[in-house]
Design an enzyme around this catalytic site. Structure first.
Site, PDB file in Angstrom:
ATOM      1  N   ASP A 106      -2.526 -33.435  23.551  1.00  0.00           N
ATOM      2  CA  ASP A 106      -3.775 -32.990  22.939  1.00  0.00           C
ATOM      3  C   ASP A 106      -4.136 -31.679  23.634  1.00  0.00           C
ATOM      4  OD1 ASP A 106      -6.418 -32.473  22.372  1.00  0.00           O
ATOM      5  OD2 ASP A 106      -7.052 -34.567  22.480  1.00  0.00           O
ATOM      6  N   TYR A 132     -14.018 -30.921  -4.207  1.00  0.00           N
ATOM      7  CA  TYR A 132     -13.182 -31.976  -3.624  1.00  0.00           C
ATOM      8  C   TYR A 132     -11.729 -31.561  -3.729  1.00  0.00           C
ATOM      9  CZ  TYR A 132     -16.273 -35.781  -2.477  1.00  0.00           C
ATOM     10  OH  TYR A 132     -17.186 -36.563  -1.865  1.00  0.00           O
ATOM     11  N   ARG A 172     -15.070 -25.224  13.812  1.00  0.00           N
ATOM     12  CA  ARG A 172     -14.811 -26.592  14.277  1.00  0.00           C
ATOM     13  C   ARG A 172     -13.823 -27.244  13.324  1.00  0.00           C
ATOM     14  NH1 ARG A 172     -18.623 -26.391  17.796  1.00  0.00           N
ATOM     15  NH2 ARG A 172     -17.957 -28.306  18.796  1.00  0.00           N
ATOM     16  N   GLU A 184      -9.044 -33.929  -2.536  1.00  0.00           N
ATOM     17  CA  GLU A 184      -8.288 -35.060  -1.959  1.00  0.00           C
ATOM     18  C   GLU A 184      -6.814 -34.923  -2.295  1.00  0.00           C
ATOM     19  OE1 GLU A 184     -10.067 -38.788  -3.077  1.00  0.00           O
ATOM     20  OE2 GLU A 184     -11.866 -38.353  -1.916  1.00  0.00           O
ATOM     21  N   THR A 192      -8.035 -29.162  18.574  1.00  0.00           N
ATOM     22  CA  THR A 192      -9.186 -28.682  17.827  1.00  0.00           C
ATOM     23  C   THR A 192      -8.951 -27.191  17.610  1.00  0.00           C
ATOM     24  OG1 THR A 192     -10.354 -28.324  19.896  1.00  0.00           O
ATOM     25  CG2 THR A 192     -10.890 -30.334  18.691  1.00  0.00           C
ATOM     26  N   LYS A 224     -12.053 -24.143  20.247  1.00  0.00           N
ATOM     27  CA  LYS A 224     -12.249 -23.889  21.694  1.00  0.00           C
ATOM     28  C   LYS A 224     -11.573 -22.560  22.038  1.00  0.00           C
ATOM     29  CE  LYS A 224     -12.799 -28.778  22.840  1.00  0.00           C
ATOM     30  NZ  LYS A 224     -12.236 -29.659  21.793  1.00  0.00           N
TER      31      LYS A 224
HETATM   32  N1  DSN Z   1     -16.223 -32.436  23.598  1.00  0.00           N
HETATM   33  C1  DSN Z   1     -15.077 -31.693  24.025  1.00  0.00           C
HETATM   34  C2  DSN Z   1     -15.320 -30.996  25.320  1.00  0.00           C
HETATM   35  O1  DSN Z   1     -16.426 -30.532  25.512  1.00  0.00           O
HETATM   36  O2  DSN Z   1     -14.419 -30.869  26.126  1.00  0.00           O
HETATM   37  C3  DSN Z   1     -13.845 -32.485  24.045  1.00  0.00           C
HETATM   38  O3  DSN Z   1     -13.583 -32.937  22.770  1.00  0.00           O
END
Ligand code: DSN
Length: 413
Positions: free
Chosen positions: A196, A50, A231, A52, A222, A225
């Site tokens: 975003d 942990y 992730r 925190e 995120t 990608k």
């Molecule tokens: N789920 C994502 C996507 O596939 O674009 C977006 O968060």
């Protein structure tokens, strides 16, 4: 391998997934293949504790090395994206966006974002998500004729609704965002502007999409990608953000912990740090450029095969195909392509006459296949396979074998 001894069932399924990834083309634009270095950090003992709190301000003991790792991760993100403050603890993109709301808005405040069926994201105010339920959400979309963002219309909506927070970002928009236009709109109504960049973070790092950083107050992303990490999620506060609200960084940190989350996943944070190091290399810039080159080639080839592309092409890593002229639904196209070894996802197209579970389009992209080293030549071949599958002119099983052969030449990282 120990896993095989402890849990043969799971080990076998992982092996099967490795084989599936090896032998097929991953073309969902929000997915990628991580490096083995990223996966090594992710699978490390850092999952055991942990942590925190934040470095040097923890609620648990024994975190000397965890502090160092989280600090390195924060410094790398700050440097790479050129921002004033970062928080690397959000478990993923939706929790990161949730923290932005928690930091800036009260339930019932007006917020604004791009509508999900026109390319936005659930957390940008779509009605079924917390962001549409707990806030008064006004949504903008794309022009019916061009499928491009109509900035005049966005301005009109903003002036009328006077939102506290405006989101820019998308999951199915194949074109470049004009950050300056959004800044002008947000400033004119004194709104916070949050971008975003989950889909395009890697392209921004590579310099093939303009960065929102000089123009917006907050950036969320995120990490899995186009950035090609594990992730995870990151929230960044820009210098412009601190000018608007000198407390913004503290508000964001408090919103993540203790506002929304407990212990951060430090194994993930270590893996994000590794991905940020990889993303700082000149090789990554080349990678980002190749993603776009590949996507543009794929788009022009698909056009030659008679596909109707939303916005008639792409500037980034993704393509949205309107399949109505081919007489096949998005769902069926997704299923058939999967049989052939091409993984894409069914997706709504702007003003889709069909329901979201059986929409008229598919979304496909090039981040993962570019990671494997594929280039323009392979894109031309892939476009012809997609065409053969959709038109049913060759059995999927035959194409599957051809794809397996191609994949052998491009191993996973
Ligand atoms: N789920 C994502 C996507 O596939 O674009 C977006 O968060």
């Amino acid at each position: 391998m120990k896993l095989k001894k402890v849990d043969e069932q799971i080990a076998k399924l992982i092996d099967k997934e490795i084989e599936r990834q090896k032998t097929s083309l991953e073309m969902i634009p929000s997915e990628n293949h991580t490096s083995s270095a990223v996966r090594e950090a992710l699978g490390s003992v850092l999952t055991d504790k942990y942590a925190e709190g934040y470095p040097k301000k923890r609620y648990y003991a024994g975190l000397e090395y965890y502090d160092k790792i989280e600090d390195i991760c924060r410094q790398r993100a700050k440097k790479l994206f050129k921002v004033a403050h970062v928080n690397v603890q959000p478990y993923s993109g939706s929790p990161a966006n949730q923290a932005v709301y928690f930091a800036l808005c009260k339930p019932g405040d007006t917020i604004m974002g791009m509508s999900l069926p026109q390319g936005g994201h659930l957390t940008h105010g779509w009605k079924v998500s917390f962001s549409g339920k707990y806030f008064k959400s006004v949504q903008y979309g794309v022009d019916k004729k061009t499928s491009l963002i109509n900035y005049d219309k966005v301005e009109k909506i903003a002036k009328k609704a006077k939102p506290k927070l405006i989101w820019v970002g998308a999951t199915a928009y194949p074109r470049i965002f004009d950050w300056k236009k959004f800044t002008k709109i947000a400033d004119s109504v004194n709104a916070y502007l949050a971008s975003d960049i989950a889909h395009i973070a890697g392209l921004i790092v590579a310099g093939v999409h303009p960065s929102p950083v000089p123009h917006v107050h907050i950036v969320t992303t995120t990490t899995h990608k186009t950035l090609r990490g594990p992730r995870g999620g990151i929230i960044m506060v820009t210098r412009k953000g601190l000018k608007k609200d000198s407390e913004l960084a503290q508000k964001i940190d408090k919103a993540v912990f203790p506002g929304l989350q407990g212990g951060p996943h430090e194994n993930n944070i270590a893996a994000i740090a590794v991905c940020l190091k990889e993303a700082s290399s000149s090789g990554f810039k080349k990678y980002g450029r190749q993603i776009v080159k590949n996507c543009k080639t794929l788009a022009s080839e698909l056009l030659k095969h008679g596909f109707d592309l939303v916005t008639k092409g792409t500037d980034n890593h993704l393509i949205l195909i309107d399949l109505r002229n081919k007489g096949i639904s998005g769902k069926e196209a997704q299923n058939r392509l999967e049989k052939a070894g091409i993984t894409v996802n069914k997706n709504t197209i702007p003003y889709d006459p069909n329901p979201p579970f059986n929409p008229s389009g598919i979304r496909l992209g090039t981040p993962a296949i570019t990671t494997r080293g594929m280039k323009e030549k392979e894109m031309r071949k892939i476009a012809s396979w997609v065409s053969e599958v959709i038109s049913n002119s060759k059995p999927c099983s035959e194409i599957r074998q051809e794809i397996k052969k191609l994949c052998q030449k491009f191993p996973l990282p």
